[in-house]
Scaffold this active site. Structure first.
Site, PDB file in Angstrom:
ATOM      1  CG  ASP A 222      -1.183   1.608   1.826  1.00  0.00           C
ATOM      2  OD1 ASP A 222      -2.087   1.843   0.568  1.00  0.00           O
ATOM      3  OD2 ASP A 222      -1.259   1.904   2.664  1.00  0.00           O
TER       4      ASP A 222
ATOM      5  CE1 TYR B 225       0.065   9.537  -0.989  1.00  0.00           C
ATOM      6  CE2 TYR B 225      -1.596   7.631  -2.074  1.00  0.00           C
ATOM      7  CZ  TYR B 225      -0.573   8.580  -1.994  1.00  0.00           C
ATOM      8  OH  TYR B 225       0.484   9.563  -3.553  1.00  0.00           O
TER       9      TYR B 225
ATOM     10  NE  ARG C  62      -4.710   7.393   5.767  1.00  0.00           N
ATOM     11  CZ  ARG C  62      -4.650   6.700   4.520  1.00  0.00           C
ATOM     12  NH1 ARG C  62      -4.787   8.170   2.799  1.00  0.00           N
ATOM     13  NH2 ARG C  62      -4.268   5.732   4.520  1.00  0.00           N
TER      14      ARG C  62
ATOM     15  CB  SER D  73      -1.760   3.455  -4.187  1.00  0.00           C
ATOM     16  OG  SER D  73      -2.162   4.488  -3.454  1.00  0.00           O
ATOM     17  CG  ASN D  74      -7.950   3.028  -2.331  1.00  0.00           C
ATOM     18  OD1 ASN D  74      -8.126   2.431  -3.110  1.00  0.00           O
ATOM     19  ND2 ASN D  74      -8.106   3.809  -1.639  1.00  0.00           N
TER      20      ASN D  74
END
Length: 261
Positions: A35, A37, A66, A143-144
């Protein structure tokens, strides 16, 4: 100064930070997916600039920002109303400022958003990535984040050449923990999920990856409790160095998987 959300210490929470084994992986892992972040890049490192702009509010702003960013990925995914991660990051910042009663000027917003593009990497990360490369272990990102965001973050951290592929969910317009997002990793590496180590500092992400079938490592830097969903990652550690336990150094060690083209 790096800010990580504090968690009230309990015996069970503290115990999870020592690379304990939750379940025993029965299949040797051949590649690693990280991942981005929170795992490679410290999302709370924006707190320093935030505190300069809003004295006394830096940590609270970074935490709320966040939380809302992730909340928005879930709302948009579940509603079929996908928006790029960069837009959700900006929306999360605006919400956090409103919630805290802060006057977020256009200039301050752009400063903070630019800082988010260049998040600090955790100090041990580069040495771990180099060690994995030396051991012949293919490593990538899932990742997003939008492709442009990820490209800037990887280059800014000096990780170019150490992570391939860098996979964004953007093309499928679905965020983790949607199974379609996790499937991007197996497709990219051409390996079964159980033969890929999925590494995240976000427990919800590690749980989602575990459900999908990955061998998982939760990097629990904050000493947080496990999600109460009757699902535990294969292992829990306290830093990215715990990844190396899956790939012991050996003069003849090499991975049977190759870097995707």
């Amino acid at each position: 100064m790096r800010k990580i959300p504090s968690v009230e210490a309990t015996p069970s929470a503290t115990a999870t930070t020592t690379a304990t084994t939750a379940t025993t992986a029965t299949t040797a892992t051949k590649a690693v997916i990280f991942d981005a972040y929170g795992t490679l890049f410290d999302v709370y490192s924006v707190g320093l600039l935030a505190d300069q702009l809003f004295p006394g509010f830096g940590e609270r702003l970074s935490l709320l920002w966040r939380d809302k960013q992730i909340d928005y990925t879930r709302i948009t995914s579940m509603s079929g109303q996908y928006k790029p991660f960069w837009e959700l990051t900006r929306a999360g910042l605006r919400f956090a400022a409103l919630k805290l009663g802060l006057s977020l000027t256009e200039q301050a917003e752009e400063q903070l958003m630019n800082q988010y593009r260049h998040l600090s990497a955790f100090p041990e990360n580069r040495e771990v990535l180099v060690a994995l490369q030396q051991r012949g272990v293919p490593c990538g990102i899932l990742s997003n984040g939008d492709p442009d965001m990820l490209g800037v973050a990887v280059r800014s951290a000096g990780f170019s050449g150490l992570l391939k592929p860098v996979i964004s969910v953007h093309p499928i317009r679905k965020y983790k923990t949607d199974p379609a997002a996790y499937a991007l990793g197996t497709q990219a590496f051409g390996l079964p999920a159980k033969e890929i180590l999925f590494v995240s500092s976000n427990c919800w992400d590690a749980v989602g990856a575990t459900w999908f079938g990955y061998t998982t490592l939760w990097v629990n830097r904050a000493g947080a409790p496990l999600e109460q969903l009757a699902c535990a990652p294969a292992r829990t550690g306290s830093s990215l160095r715990d990844v190396l336990e899956f790939f012991p150094a050996s003069p003849t060690a090499s991975s049977s998987a190759s870097f995707p083209s």
